[in-house]
Design a protein around this motif. Structure first.
Motif, PDB file in Angstrom:
ATOM      1  N   ASP A 176       0.831  -1.207   0.000  1.00 36.07           N
ATOM      2  CA  ASP A 176       0.000   0.000   0.000  1.00 36.07           C
ATOM      3  C   ASP A 176       0.862   1.253   0.000  1.00 36.07           C
ATOM      4  O   ASP A 176       0.543   2.234  -0.685  1.00 36.07           O
ATOM      5  N   TYR A 177       1.942   1.230   0.759  1.00 34.41           N
ATOM      6  CA  TYR A 177       2.863   2.375   0.765  1.00 34.41           C
ATOM      7  C   TYR A 177       3.394   2.632  -0.641  1.00 34.41           C
ATOM      8  O   TYR A 177       3.390   3.787  -1.114  1.00 34.41           O
ATOM      9  N   TYR A 178       3.824   1.593  -1.320  1.00 35.83           N
ATOM     10  CA  TYR A 178       4.391   1.777  -2.658  1.00 35.83           C
ATOM     11  C   TYR A 178       3.333   2.269  -3.647  1.00 35.83           C
ATOM     12  O   TYR A 178       3.612   3.146  -4.483  1.00 35.83           O
ATOM     13  N   ALA A 179       2.128   1.731  -3.553  1.00 36.79           N
ATOM     14  CA  ALA A 179       1.055   2.156  -4.458  1.00 36.79           C
ATOM     15  C   ALA A 179       0.739   3.636  -4.268  1.00 36.79           C
ATOM     16  O   ALA A 179       0.582   4.387  -5.243  1.00 36.79           O
ATOM     17  N   ARG A 180       0.645   4.073  -3.015  1.00 41.94           N
ATOM     18  CA  ARG A 180       0.332   5.478  -2.749  1.00 41.94           C
ATOM     19  C   ARG A 180       1.495   6.395  -3.107  1.00 41.94           C
ATOM     20  O   ARG A 180       1.291   7.523  -3.568  1.00 41.94           O
ATOM     21  N   VAL A 210       2.215  -4.840  -8.138  1.00 36.93           N
ATOM     22  CA  VAL A 210       1.353  -4.528  -9.274  1.00 36.93           C
ATOM     23  C   VAL A 210       1.068  -3.024  -9.262  1.00 36.93           C
ATOM     24  O   VAL A 210       0.551  -2.494  -8.276  1.00 36.93           O
ATOM     25  N   LEU A 211       1.420  -2.348 -10.335  1.00 37.86           N
ATOM     26  CA  LEU A 211       1.240  -0.903 -10.428  1.00 37.86           C
ATOM     27  C   LEU A 211       0.503  -0.541 -11.711  1.00 37.86           C
ATOM     28  O   LEU A 211       0.621  -1.249 -12.715  1.00 37.86           O
ATOM     29  N   PRO A 212      -0.230   0.572 -11.722  1.00 35.60           N
ATOM     30  CA  PRO A 212      -0.947   0.986 -12.927  1.00 35.60           C
ATOM     31  C   PRO A 212      -0.061   1.761 -13.909  1.00 35.60           C
ATOM     32  O   PRO A 212      -0.551   2.602 -14.659  1.00 35.60           O
TER      33      PRO A 212
END
Length: 287
Positions: A176-180, A210-212
């Motif tokens: 979650d940290y990496y996604a944000r 997994v990243l957008p």
């Protein structure tokens, strides 16, 4: 002469060198590295020899007694307060009295704050120029980074995961940290970011992150060539670091005033361990 004790991984070694170098510059003194912790089999190797550092490895005659090799002489040195003066880091944050230390000291600690060397920043950046030429693969990626909206992202696993004691001390950053963090940087960029992911466990990253956005996992440099990863990180435009001194340096060595650096808000999992001085003022702390 300033002697600084060198141990740990490459990021730790760089902090120890930088603090010692800054103090040596203030006194016009030589900087000597005590690298005896790397004699024999160690978890990490000495990595400073790939940089343009202005220091030399100490020889036995000029170093204080080693605690393991000469315990009695070590106790005499410490007990009688003989030269060089033993200076141990007091706590994890910046030690305010460091700048007032004299010549002829032996530094023992991690010194993890740019405040120790901020007044000689330009020199430290020159010293940490990597002298070892990049191999063809890394040279090609450097050219790629120069032409793309590259964002470095670092995931530290290794002993942070498999060693219970280290895990309890440091912990790891969440997905979650990496996604944000990626979302935050993407919002501030005018181009879609290309994420270059670095890790000591690239296979895990490939399977779990997994990243957008377009992501490229850097898996070609082994631990003996970690300085190559550091060079690639610093060549990215922006940075998402782990609670790791390695990616701290990857971000810091990028000289751009326009860089965005996102860091976890907590550096240690252990709530008793706090270093509020590890973050440069411009870096973004993300809870």
């Amino acid at each position: 002469m300033i002697i600084t004790h060198i141990n740990g991984g490459l990021g730790n070694q760089m902090f120890q060198y930088a603090a010692g170098r800054a103090l040596a510059l203030r006194h016009g003194a030589d900087l000597v590295l005590d690298t005896r912790d790397f004699d024999g089999t160690t978890q990490f190797g000495l990595g400073l020899d790939h940089f343009a550092i202005a220091a030399r490895q100490g020889v036995a005659a000029e170093l204080p007694p080693d605690r393991k090799q000469a315990p009695l002489r070590y106790l005499i040195w410490r007990g009688l307060r003989l030269k060089p003066q033993w200076v141990r880091e007091n706590g994890l944050g910046y030690n305010a009295g460091f700048a007032d230390l004299g010549d002829g000291v032996y530094l023992k600690g991690y010194w993890q704050s740019e405040r120790y060397f901020q007044d000689v920043e330009a020199t430290i950046r020159r010293d940490f120029t990597i002298g070892t030429p990049p191999d063809p693969v890394n040279r090609a990626i450097l050219a790629e980074l120069a032409a793309s909206p590259a964002v470095s992202l670092h995931i530290r696993r290794g002993d942070y995961v498999i060693d219970p004691r280290t895990n309890a001390t440091h912990g790891t950053c969440t997905m979650d940290y990496y996604a944000r963090a990626v979302a935050l940087i993407a919002e501030r960029m005018t181009e879609k970011p290309v994420v270059y992911a670095f890790s000591d466990d690239p296979a895990w990253v490939r399977e779990n992150l997994v990243l957008p956005h377009e992501m490229r996992v850097m898996d070609h440099n082994d631990s003996d060539h970690n300085y190559e990863d550091l060079r690639l990180m610093s060549a990215c435009r922006h940075h998402i670091i782990a609670n790791s001194s390695f990616s701290w340096w990857g971000a810091w060595l990028n000289p751009s005033a326009d860089k965005i650096v996102v860091s976890p808000d907590r550096w240690f999992a252990n709530p008793k361990m706090v270093n509020e001085d590890i973050w440069p003022e411009s870096w973004i702390r993300l809870a």
